[in-house]
Design an enzyme around this catalytic site. Structure first.
Site, PDB file in Angstrom:
ATOM      1  N   ASN A   1      75.813  36.270 -16.876  1.00 54.09           N
ATOM      2  CA  ASN A   1      74.312  35.395 -16.475  1.00 54.09           C
ATOM      3  C   ASN A   1      74.543  34.414 -15.412  1.00 54.09           C
ATOM      4  OD1 ASN A   1      72.859  37.086 -18.588  1.00 54.09           O
ATOM      5  ND2 ASN A   1      73.849  35.631 -19.979  1.00 54.09           N
TER       6      ASN A   1
ATOM      7  N   GLY B   1      80.145  37.115 -21.974  1.00 60.38           N
ATOM      8  CA  GLY B   1      81.117  38.190 -21.657  1.00 60.38           C
ATOM      9  C   GLY B   1      81.815  37.701 -20.507  1.00 60.38           C
TER      10      GLY B   1
ATOM     11  N   ASP C   1      83.299  30.111 -26.277  1.00 62.90           N
ATOM     12  CA  ASP C   1      84.061  31.195 -25.347  1.00 62.90           C
ATOM     13  C   ASP C   1      85.345  30.868 -24.902  1.00 62.90           C
ATOM     14  OD1 ASP C   1      81.762  32.720 -25.503  1.00 62.90           O
ATOM     15  OD2 ASP C   1      80.766  31.509 -23.774  1.00 62.90           O
TER      16      ASP C   1
ATOM     17  N   ASN D   1      80.347  31.191 -35.284  1.00 58.41           N
ATOM     18  CA  ASN D   1      80.267  29.924 -35.679  1.00 58.41           C
ATOM     19  C   ASN D   1      79.475  29.708 -36.853  1.00 58.41           C
ATOM     20  OD1 ASN D   1      77.328  29.809 -35.348  1.00 58.41           O
ATOM     21  ND2 ASN D   1      77.581  29.149 -33.288  1.00 58.41           N
TER      22      ASN D   1
ATOM     23  N   SER E   1      84.431  24.703 -17.199  1.00 57.83           N
ATOM     24  CA  SER E   1      85.108  23.667 -18.340  1.00 57.83           C
ATOM     25  C   SER E   1      86.118  24.315 -19.099  1.00 57.83           C
ATOM     26  CB  SER E   1      84.060  23.504 -19.582  1.00 57.83           C
ATOM     27  OG  SER E   1      83.786  24.761 -20.170  1.00 57.83           O
TER      28      SER E   1
ATOM     29  N   ARG F   1      84.398  18.564 -20.545  1.00 55.14           N
ATOM     30  CA  ARG F   1      83.875  18.911 -19.201  1.00 55.14           C
ATOM     31  C   ARG F   1      82.628  19.685 -18.966  1.00 55.14           C
ATOM     32  NH1 ARG F   1      89.149  21.855 -17.007  1.00 55.14           N
ATOM     33  NH2 ARG F   1      90.193  21.271 -19.026  1.00 55.14           N
TER      34      ARG F   1
ATOM     35  N   LEU G   1      83.729  25.535 -36.466  1.00 55.53           N
ATOM     36  CA  LEU G   1      83.027  24.441 -37.176  1.00 55.53           C
ATOM     37  C   LEU G   1      82.766  23.302 -36.362  1.00 55.53           C
ATOM     38  CD1 LEU G   1      85.291  24.539 -40.608  1.00 55.53           C
ATOM     39  CD2 LEU G   1      82.780  25.840 -39.962  1.00 55.53           C
TER      40      LEU G   1
END
Length: 299
Positions: A15, A45, A248, A185, A287, A281, A217
């Site tokens: 994306n 992804g 990610d 998560n 990041s 970041r 968490l």
């Protein structure tokens, strides 16, 4: 490198992220003023593919983009990170977008528009790449039947499967039974099980066939669960700028550590360190930490 030579194959979304920074998130019906807006490459992804490549693995990406500037930016970003894009198709649909609002404490909300991602299918090239890989990373920003078919195909070929159940939706037990490591998560774990308690949620997911469950968490680290063990992995206390790429970064580095033969607990420690670097970041892909940066904080 060719797709069939990859250690980690990522089947997922690519994306263009449209990121707006604002002091706080608006309430329903409210308008707030943002600081700035940025357009950066992303998608769960693509993020995980770059995260795994920066963490030291040979990575291939399977997905789709449009014939547009956003698609060309995403391909260049993946290739710059060393990710093989042989399986990144160009289709007659606009590249997917994610519209992200980040507040002053680094928390985010995200709206995803699938675009080209909705056209991704499990073709012969993808099947061959998954069968030859050591690990398959998948998320839920593609059509669920495609994800389920990919995970089942990986299981038949003894390829380790790591699934991030985001965006969170109800998942069938036959899909979960093909998953080696599920990484929700706390919110996603609750959606999957109805329990806000991460340990109870992990227990239920294990009972539904998942071989291992790692519940992230946020600032409290992660819970790793297998049938015979539950372990907590605290996160280091760091200044938080933007949490967009943290999940990610966690999953990409977790997969690499598992491929390298580390135990689940050790892999979660590495992944927690990578996520803690990411939140310091701005942006998702910008990041994501390198292997050298991860090694520096994990010793």
């Amino acid at each position: 490198m060719t797709t069939r030579g990859a250690e980690v194959v990522v089947l997922g979304s690519a994306n263009l992220d449209v990121v707006v920074r604002t002091p706080r998130h608006p309430r329903p019906g409210e308008t707030v003023t943002g600081h700035d807006v940025a357009r950066v490459p992303g998608g769960k992804g693509a993020n995980q593919a770059v995260a795994a490549a920066r963490a030291g693995a040979m990575v291939a990406f399977l997905g789709a983009v449009g014939d547009d500037d956003a698609g060309r930016l995403l391909r260049a970003t993946l290739e710059d990170a060393g990710v093989d894009t042989t399986g990144l198709d160009v289709v007659d649909a606009p590249t997917g977008t994610a519209h992200i609002t980040v507040d002053d404490v680094g928390e985010n909300t995200i709206v995803v528009v699938a675009g080209a991602n909705a056209t991704v299918e499990l073709d012969d090239h993808a099947r061959g790449a998954i069968a030859a890989a050591r690990c398959l990373l998948v998320q839920l920003e593609l059509a669920l039947p495609v994800v389920a078919a990919a995970v089942a195909h990986a299981r038949r070929h003894d390829t380790l499967t790591v699934l991030t159940p985001a965006p969170a939706v109800s998942l069938p037990d036959d899909l979960l039974a093909d998953v080696d490591v599920l990484v929700p998560n706390q919110h996603e774990a609750s959606v999957l099980t109805g329990s806000d308690d991460p340990e109870r949620a992990a227990d239920e997911l294990l009972g539904r066939g998942v071989r291992a469950c790692v519940v992230t968490l946020g600032g409290d680290g992660a819970l790793a669960a297998r049938a015979d063990a539950r372990t907590r992995h605290p996160a280091p206390r760091v200044p938080v700028l933007d949490t967009t790429g943290a999940g990610d970064a966690f999953v990409g580095s977790l997969a690499v550590a598992l491929v390298e033969g580390r135990s689940l607990g050790d892999a979660v420690d590495v992944a927690t360190a990578a996520a803690s670097l990411s939140v310091q970041r701005a942006g998702a892909i910008p990041s994501l930490p390198t292997r050298a940066q991860i090694d520096e904080v994990t010793g």
